[in-house]
Design an enzyme around this catalytic site. Structure first.
Site, PDB file in Angstrom:
ATOM      1  N   LYS A 160       0.860  -1.177   0.000  1.00  0.00           N
ATOM      2  CA  LYS A 160       0.000   0.000   0.000  1.00  0.00           C
ATOM      3  C   LYS A 160       0.903   1.236   0.000  1.00  0.00           C
ATOM      4  O   LYS A 160       1.870   1.286   0.775  1.00  0.00           O
ATOM      5  CB  LYS A 160      -0.906  -0.001   1.235  1.00  0.00           C
ATOM      6  CG  LYS A 160      -1.963  -1.107   1.220  1.00  0.00           C
ATOM      7  CD  LYS A 160      -3.078  -0.811   0.232  1.00  0.00           C
ATOM      8  CE  LYS A 160      -4.214  -1.828   0.362  1.00  0.00           C
ATOM      9  NZ  LYS A 160      -5.306  -1.536  -0.594  1.00  0.00           N
ATOM     10  N   LYS A 260     -12.767  -7.523  -8.972  1.00  0.00           N
ATOM     11  CA  LYS A 260     -13.359  -7.913  -7.690  1.00  0.00           C
ATOM     12  C   LYS A 260     -14.851  -8.116  -7.919  1.00  0.00           C
ATOM     13  O   LYS A 260     -15.529  -7.181  -8.355  1.00  0.00           O
ATOM     14  CB  LYS A 260     -13.166  -6.806  -6.644  1.00  0.00           C
ATOM     15  CG  LYS A 260     -11.726  -6.601  -6.205  1.00  0.00           C
ATOM     16  CD  LYS A 260     -11.626  -5.458  -5.214  1.00  0.00           C
ATOM     17  CE  LYS A 260     -10.180  -5.255  -4.766  1.00  0.00           C
ATOM     18  NZ  LYS A 260     -10.029  -4.025  -3.955  1.00  0.00           N
TER      19      LYS A 260
HETATM   20 MG   LIG Z   1      -6.811  -1.858  -4.637  1.00  0.00          MG
END
Ligand SMILES: [Mg+2]
Length: 366
Positions: A160, A260
């Site tokens: 991240k 997703k």
């Molecule tokens: Mg992502």
């Protein structure tokens, strides 16, 4: 129809450009049918930070809009393929819609004795998993976390990133673990096009991709950024349907697509996004929402489709959650077996479900 709330603690708090989370609050949808129950796990987080959806809002739109609309449109004679069209009149809320469609699909596949992998057309029996690592308190702590993943056999790590936590951690990981480790970065939309020169400083580190560098709505900016940096631009939050994926690809806004099921409204649309990527020759991989083992098992089946050419966010939930709702998923040398039992997900463990439940309500069917 039941809406059930469960809450599991993260092993360590997850920090990203969106904030810090200590718990994973999850909304589960259960549909009871004459042939048995079906379950769907909603991908929405507790807070509307990753996208506009959040757990309480998803429960509300299911209770007040999606379930009544589905029943009114179908008269209760529901199959998974009918859910998306029946709910098309409600704008947005893809994660709530996906949870409902998944529960219906689970019941349908269990009754038919068909696995999700077979239903979707999966071609693999094993998929390679990558690990997602949150932002750490220090570069040293980050390196320890990456080392643990590498020691477990994972070959891909996703870091991240956000302004102030990008070039240094990426450089440190590359220097420590060498060029063989697949490293990618996820910004969750934290940068602006004016950061292009700064993001180009990541170019020397050979990242597999940078995920969602700019805001989800900024496809034009993403296309311009893709011309100004060498790291392939991947989109996550931006890609809300197969149609949007096709548009982003045509604009040159995306070189790699994160798929997703929750973000695009369910597994049927996720398969269409996959097919769009295959037709366009664009790489795809299956992203994660720090799911429980219920949804992560289902994602393993999706990731077994032939167009998913990069390792996905498919590490066992035991890497990030203390506790699970299903029997633990196990990785061997960084890969996991694709489930072949009937249904979308594995059986829930009644004791674990009881232990982690924080609330439950029946939704009247009219
Ligand atoms: Mg992502």
């Amino acid at each position: 129809m039941e809406l059930r709330r469960v809450r599991l603690p993260f092993r360590v708090p997850i920090r990203s450009s969106l904030g810090t989370s200590r718990w994973r609050d999850v909304l589960l949808v259960r549909v009871g049918t004459p042939g048995g129950d079906g379950w769907g796990e909603c991908a929405a987080l507790a807070e509307p930070t990753y996208s506009a959806e959040y757990v309480e809002g998803a429960a509300g739109v299911l209770r007040h809009h999606l379930v009544p609309l589905l029943m009114a449109t179908t008269g209760g004679d529901v199959d998974a393929a009918s859910v998306g069209p029946a709910l098309a009149g409600v704008r947005g809320h893809p994660m709530a819609k996906a949870a409902l469609e998944t529960a219906v699909l689970d019941a349908e596949l269990r009754a038919a004795g068909v696995s999700l992998a077979r239903y979707l057309g999966a071609t693999r029996t094993v998929v390679e998993a990558g690990v997602a690592v949150g932002m750490s308190s220090s570069v040293g702590a980050l390196l320890d976390e990456v080392a643990a993943a590498v020691d477990e056999g994972f070959r891909r790590v996703k870091l991240k990133v956000a302004p102030g936590w990008d070039v240094e951690p990426v450089r440190a990981v590359r220097e420590r673990f060498g060029d063989d480790l697949l490293v990618q970065a996820d910004a969750n939309g934290a940068y602006r096009l004016s950061d292009a020169t700064h993001l180009a400083a990541l170019d020397p580190f050979g990242l597999v991709l940078i995920e969602q560098p700019l805001e989800p709505d900024d496809l034009v900016g993403s296309a311009e950024l893709a011309r100004r940096i060498r790291t392939p631009v991947c989109l996550d939050e931006s890609i809300t349907s197969a149609e949007v994926a096709a548009r982003a690809i045509a604009m040159g806004a995306v070189a790699v697509v994160n798929v997703k099921p929750g973000r695009v409204g369910g597994f049927l649309e996720a398969r269409r996004v996959h097919d769009t990527c295959v037709a366009a020759g664009v790489a795809a991989w299956c992203g994660g929402m720090f799911e429980t083992g219920l949804a992560r098992s289902a994602n393993l089946a999706l990731a077994a489709l032939p167009g998913f050419s990069l390792p996905g966010d498919l590490s066992p939930p035991s890497r990030y959650l203390a506790g699970d709702l299903v029997a633990p998923l196990v990785a061997t040398d960084g890969s996991l077996a694709v489930p072949d039992r009937p249904g979308v997900g594995p059986d829930l463990r009644p004791d674990a479900l009881r232990e982690h439940t924080t609330g439950s309500e029946r939704v009247p069917l009219g």
